[in-house]
Motif scaffolding. Structure first.
Motif, short mmCIF file in Angstrom:
data_model
loop_
_atom_site.label_atom_id
_atom_site.label_comp_id
_atom_site.label_asym_id
_atom_site.label_seq_id
_atom_site.Cartn_x
_atom_site.Cartn_y
_atom_site.Cartn_z
N VAL A 98 -9.12 -11.08 -1.31
CA VAL A 98 -9.11 -9.62 -1.13
C VAL A 98 -9.99 -9.18 0.04
O VAL A 98 -10.00 -8.01 0.39
CB VAL A 98 -9.55 -8.89 -2.41
N PHE A 99 -10.70 -10.12 0.65
CA PHE A 99 -11.56 -9.79 1.79
C PHE A 99 -10.71 -9.81 3.05
O PHE A 99 -10.09 -10.81 3.39
CB PHE A 99 -12.68 -10.82 1.91
N ALA A 100 -10.67 -8.67 3.74
CA ALA A 100 -9.90 -8.59 4.98
C ALA A 100 -10.50 -7.50 5.85
O ALA A 100 -10.67 -6.37 5.41
CB ALA A 100 -8.43 -8.28 4.68
N THR A 101 -10.82 -7.86 7.10
CA THR A 101 -11.37 -6.86 8.03
C THR A 101 -10.44 -6.58 9.20
O THR A 101 -10.79 -5.78 10.06
CB THR A 101 -12.73 -7.34 8.57
N GLY A 102 -9.29 -7.26 9.24
CA GLY A 102 -8.35 -7.02 10.33
C GLY A 102 -8.91 -7.37 11.69
O GLY A 102 -8.52 -6.77 12.70
N ASP B 26 -17.71 -9.35 9.04
CA ASP B 26 -17.23 -10.65 9.48
C ASP B 26 -17.82 -10.94 10.86
O ASP B 26 -17.29 -10.49 11.88
CB ASP B 26 -15.71 -10.67 9.52
N LYS B 27 -18.93 -11.67 10.90
CA LYS B 27 -19.59 -11.98 12.17
C LYS B 27 -19.03 -13.30 12.68
O LYS B 27 -19.08 -14.33 12.00
CB LYS B 27 -21.10 -12.07 11.97
N THR B 28 -18.47 -13.25 13.90
CA THR B 28 -17.85 -14.43 14.51
C THR B 28 -18.34 -14.55 15.95
O THR B 28 -19.11 -13.72 16.44
CB THR B 28 -16.32 -14.30 14.51
N ALA B 29 -17.83 -15.57 16.64
CA ALA B 29 -18.20 -15.76 18.05
C ALA B 29 -17.77 -14.57 18.91
O ALA B 29 -18.40 -14.24 19.91
CB ALA B 29 -17.59 -17.05 18.58
N THR B 30 -16.68 -13.89 18.52
CA THR B 30 -16.19 -12.77 19.30
C THR B 30 -16.60 -11.42 18.73
O THR B 30 -16.33 -10.38 19.32
CB THR B 30 -14.65 -12.82 19.40
#
Length: 215
Positions: free
Chosen positions: A28-32, A72-76
């Motif tokens: 259910v986790f989604a940040t698009g 949602d912390k990512t490289a981008t």
């Protein structure tokens, strides 16, 4: 529940969620692709949150989830935030009442800043869906700083420096429980990883009518 009076208010629940509970939250986790997104507390999310609710109610009976945000912390999508308090709530409709101000309308939902009293009776909870180390953009908190009440943005760093601070490294399945007014900041990740966190606000009471929580 009444105002949070624990000396620090910080509660770590290490390994609180089992594999099945985490799998349900993953679905259910989604940040698009966005770094942070408000997640409406729809039925499937509320169902997936039941194990988290059980963790919260062991120490804070009567608390109910009123808002959820996915980070949602990512490289981008790698960011840092200075010391601050989270003082905004999501409500069903706008009603101009004394003490409620700084209104905004975001993604179809009204937000405002309430008086101090409702916030002092709230928690913000972080559910870690991935490991979060110091080099993976973990959050840093000023332990016990909620006792200061409202802190102006321009004083946040100085006030945080008066309290012991901790970088909240965590493992997948850990749950961190904090008083809502705890000063905190977000550190940039220094290596390319995915670091998902579900942040849930909990409240012990309803807002004064005719205001109501958005979810």
């Amino acid at each position: 529940m009444g105002e949070i009076t624990h000396p620090t208010g910080v509660i770590w629940e290490g390994g609180a969620l089992d594999t099945a509970a985490l799998d349900r939250l993953d679905k259910v986790f989604a940040t698009g692709g966005k770094p942070g997104v408000r997640l409406g507390l729809r039925d499937d999310l509320r169902a997936a949150l039941q194990p988290v609710d059980a963790v919260i109610r062991r120490t804070h009976p009567g608390m109910v989830a009123v808002r959820a945000v996915g980070f949602d912390k990512t490289a981008t999508a790698n960011w840092a935030l200075p010391w601050h308090q989270d003082r905004v709530i999501a409500v069903r409709d706008r009603h101009d009442m004394p003490g409620f101000g700084n209104w905004s309308h975001k993604h179809g939902v009204w937000h405002c800043e309430p008086p101090e009293a409702p916030l002092a009776d709230m928690l913000f909870v972080r559910v870690h869906l991935d490991d979060a180390g110091a080099d993976e953009g973990a959050m840093e908190i000023a332990i016990g700083s909620h006792a200061e009440g409202f802190v102006a943005a321009g004083r946040a760093e100085a006030v945080a420096g008066q309290y012991p601070t901790k970088i909240c490294t965590a493992r997948r399945g850990d749950v961190l429980i904090l008083p809502m007014l705890t000063l905190h900041r977000s550190l940039s990740a220094t290596k390319a990883v995915t670091r998902r966190v579900l942040r849930i606000d909990y409240a012990a009471s309803q807002l004064p009518a005719p205001l109501a929580w958005a979810d």
